[in-house]
Design an enzyme around this catalytic site. Structure first.
Site, PDB file in Angstrom:
ATOM      1  N   LYS A 149       0.992  -1.270  -0.039  1.00 57.16           N
ATOM      2  CA  LYS A 149       0.040   0.037  -0.029  1.00 57.16           C
ATOM      3  C   LYS A 149       0.978   1.124  -0.103  1.00 57.16           C
ATOM      4  O   LYS A 149       0.474   2.239  -0.669  1.00 57.16           O
ATOM      5  CB  LYS A 149      -0.804   0.138   1.114  1.00 57.16           C
ATOM      6  CG  LYS A 149      -2.004  -1.152   1.069  1.00 57.16           C
ATOM      7  CD  LYS A 149      -3.374  -0.651   1.796  1.00 57.16           C
ATOM      8  CE  LYS A 149      -4.389  -1.879   1.310  1.00 57.16           C
ATOM      9  NZ  LYS A 149      -5.227  -2.744   2.313  1.00 57.16           N
ATOM     10  N   LYS A 167      -6.364  -8.319 -12.715  1.00 57.40           N
ATOM     11  CA  LYS A 167      -7.200  -8.838 -11.427  1.00 57.40           C
ATOM     12  C   LYS A 167      -8.251  -7.989 -11.220  1.00 57.40           C
ATOM     13  O   LYS A 167      -8.156  -6.592 -11.061  1.00 57.40           O
ATOM     14  CB  LYS A 167      -6.263  -8.859 -10.428  1.00 57.40           C
ATOM     15  CG  LYS A 167      -7.088  -9.421  -9.070  1.00 57.40           C
ATOM     16  CD  LYS A 167      -6.337  -9.259  -7.793  1.00 57.40           C
ATOM     17  CE  LYS A 167      -7.311  -9.502  -6.734  1.00 57.40           C
ATOM     18  NZ  LYS A 167      -7.335  -8.835  -5.623  1.00 57.40           N
ATOM     19  N   LYS A 178     -11.421  -3.336  -6.736  1.00 59.05           N
ATOM     20  CA  LYS A 178     -12.168  -1.966  -6.745  1.00 59.05           C
ATOM     21  C   LYS A 178     -11.120  -0.945  -6.776  1.00 59.05           C
ATOM     22  O   LYS A 178     -11.380   0.119  -7.446  1.00 59.05           O
ATOM     23  CB  LYS A 178     -12.954  -1.667  -5.307  1.00 59.05           C
ATOM     24  CG  LYS A 178     -12.161  -1.707  -4.047  1.00 59.05           C
ATOM     25  CD  LYS A 178     -13.154  -2.212  -3.035  1.00 59.05           C
ATOM     26  CE  LYS A 178     -12.490  -2.392  -1.667  1.00 59.05           C
ATOM     27  NZ  LYS A 178     -12.553  -3.985  -1.343  1.00 59.05           N
TER      28      LYS A 178
HETATM   29  P1  ADP Z   1     -10.842  -5.737  -3.757  1.00 61.27           P
HETATM   30  O1  ADP Z   1      -9.513  -6.444  -4.451  1.00 61.27           O
HETATM   31  O2  ADP Z   1     -11.682  -5.224  -4.889  1.00 61.27           O
HETATM   32  O3  ADP Z   1     -10.255  -4.675  -2.840  1.00 61.27           O
HETATM   33  P2  ADP Z   1     -11.186  -7.320  -1.373  1.00 61.27           P
HETATM   34  O4  ADP Z   1      -9.411  -7.102  -1.168  1.00 61.27           O
HETATM   35  O5  ADP Z   1     -11.837  -6.229  -0.406  1.00 61.27           O
HETATM   36  O6  ADP Z   1     -11.275  -6.910  -2.752  1.00 61.27           O
HETATM   37  O7  ADP Z   1     -11.402  -8.354  -1.366  1.00 61.27           O
HETATM   38  C1  ADP Z   1     -12.469  -9.224  -0.386  1.00 61.27           C
HETATM   39  C2  ADP Z   1     -12.442 -10.692  -0.875  1.00 61.27           C
HETATM   40  O8  ADP Z   1     -12.745 -10.945  -2.244  1.00 61.27           O
HETATM   41  C3  ADP Z   1     -10.868 -11.305  -0.453  1.00 61.27           C
HETATM   42  O9  ADP Z   1     -11.116 -12.467   0.057  1.00 61.27           O
HETATM   43  C4  ADP Z   1     -10.199 -11.641  -1.732  1.00 61.27           C
HETATM   44  O10 ADP Z   1      -9.575 -12.769  -1.915  1.00 61.27           O
HETATM   45  C5  ADP Z   1     -11.532 -11.734  -2.737  1.00 61.27           C
HETATM   46  N1  ADP Z   1     -11.239 -11.302  -4.063  1.00 61.27           N
HETATM   47  C6  ADP Z   1     -11.346  -9.888  -4.327  1.00 61.27           C
HETATM   48  N2  ADP Z   1     -11.179  -9.641  -5.924  1.00 61.27           N
HETATM   49  C7  ADP Z   1     -10.821 -10.977  -6.224  1.00 61.27           C
HETATM   50  C8  ADP Z   1     -10.529 -11.643  -7.600  1.00 61.27           C
HETATM   51  N3  ADP Z   1     -10.447 -10.490  -8.769  1.00 61.27           N
HETATM   52  N4  ADP Z   1     -10.673 -12.775  -7.835  1.00 61.27           N
HETATM   53  C9  ADP Z   1     -10.858 -13.501  -6.651  1.00 61.27           C
HETATM   54  N5  ADP Z   1     -11.011 -13.294  -5.585  1.00 61.27           N
HETATM   55  C10 ADP Z   1     -10.971 -12.021  -5.292  1.00 61.27           C
END
Ligand code: ADP
Ligand code: TRP
Length: 321
Positions: free
Chosen positions: A110, A190, A193
């Site tokens: 980050k 990937k 958000k």
């Molecule tokens: P983001 O990457 O959108 O910020 P988060 O980190 O809040 O999402 O992820 C919340 C959950 O969703 C986690 O357990 C993460 O492993 C899963 N996740 C997020 N994006 C993906 C993706 N593109 N493919 C598979 N799992 C995902």
């Protein structure tokens, strides 16, 4: 076995969150004692606007329920409704070395992305350890990115045991779904958000359709076979297509004659078939915030009963109260 996991209300739920996380949460409910929470205290490290926080929490709670987390089978709660969590976080902080936290990838990543780090972001793995240890969870279903935080949780628990000479906590194991490929976003990276490339699960149909229609594809002519390699559209079709439609998907890519526009329309149909019922349920829940709140408060009351004996042990071990 006791299972625990949480998601931060830091953005709108997208299909990556479902296939990567929430789908496993739902499946685990039938065999285990599950605790699922909304990590709102975690989200404060990045969401610092009260109105936005309130709506994100409401949306995530409605999303959890609409997608099949069932308050009759699992304990569903908001992290901030358990004051024992920040209390335990402090006890754990005092046995956590700075070096352990300095080695955490998520913090380093980050900072590398240009986020100005606050102390909360640095201390975040200790809060996460408290979430997990407080319910004595055995298994924690998470994405690969969270694996290190589970190792840190075990280290912190072991350090507490060493300092106070008593084994109080259960050392949790991560449950990492290796077979769940990373869900690609509309640009092929990937889905996340933070990359602005998501396909949301909820919300009005039109913008979702537009998102799907804007999936990046190459310029192969309609009549030609299409390359599968590196195609986000192909991967998404594979994730969504019902078994009986899979030959159609393969044929569309291998034989040619089907344009990308037509495939995207199919993908949108599959999306609605997969999430249609959850989307209606979500709208009902969003229209009834009192009911959602009731469910979360009932979950918090159950969770507080679970954590009470452990918190007594911890306070006794450290000599406070
Ligand atoms: P983001 O990457 O959108 O910020 P988060 O980190 O809040 O999402 O992820 C919340 C959950 O969703 C986690 O357990 C993460 O492993 C899963 N996740 C997020 N994006 C993906 C993706 N593109 N493919 C598979 N799992 C995902
Ligand atoms: N850190 C997790 C994420 O960003 C969310 C989270 C907080 C969590 N506390 C947890 C996940 C405890 C599992 C267990 O996705």
């Amino acid at each position: 076995m006791r299972v625990l996991s949480g998601v931060q209300p830091s953005g709108t739920l997208h299909i990556g969150n479902f296939f990567g996380a929430i789908r496993q949460f739902v499946a685990l409910q039938s065999e285990h004692e599950c605790y699922y929470f909304l990590a709102d205290m975690h989200a404060l490290t990045t969401v610092q606007d009260a109105g936005r926080m309130r709506s994100l929490v409401r949306e995530l709670a409605a999303g959890y329920l609409a997608l099949g987390l069932d308050p009759a089978r699992s304990v569903l709660y908001r992290q901030s409704d358990l004051p024992e969590i920040p209390e335990l976080t402090w006890y754990l902080s005092t046995v956590t070395s700075m070096g352990l936290l300095q080695r955490c990838h998520s913090f380093k990543d980050k900072v590398a992305q240009g986020v100005v780090p606050n102390h909360g972001l640095f201390a975040y793995p200790v809060l996460m350890a408290a979430d997990i240890l407080i319910v004595r969870s055995d298994l924690v279903p998470v994405g690969k990115d969270q694996k290190q935080h589970l190792e840190v949780t075990r280290d912190i628990a072991a350090s507490f045991h060493a300092v106070y000479g008593r084994e109080i906590f259960t050392l949790p194991e991560p449950l990492i779904q290796d077979d769940v490929a990373v869900v690609p976003g509309i640009d092929g990276l990937k889905m996340s958000k933070s990359y602005g490339n998501t396909i949301d699960i909820f919300g009005p149909e039109k913008p979702i359709r537009k998102r799907i229609m804007s999936l990046v594809t190459d310029s192969t002519p309609v009549e030609d076979p299409k390359p599968r390699e590196g195609s986000a559209l192909y991967q998404l079709l594979k994730i969504f297509a019902p078994v009986e439609e899979r030959p159609w998907v393969e044929g569309a890519f291998d034989n040619g004659g089907v344009g990308y526009g037509e495939m995207k329309k199919k993908l949108f149909e599959y999306f609605l078939a997969t999430f249609g019922a959850a989307r209606s349920r979500y709208d009902e829940l969003m229209a009834d915030p009192a009911e959602v709140d009731r469910i979360l408060l009932a979950g918090a009351a159950r969770a507080r009963e679970t954590v009470a004996p452990l918190m007594d042990d911890v306070r006794r071990a450290v000599g406070i109260r």
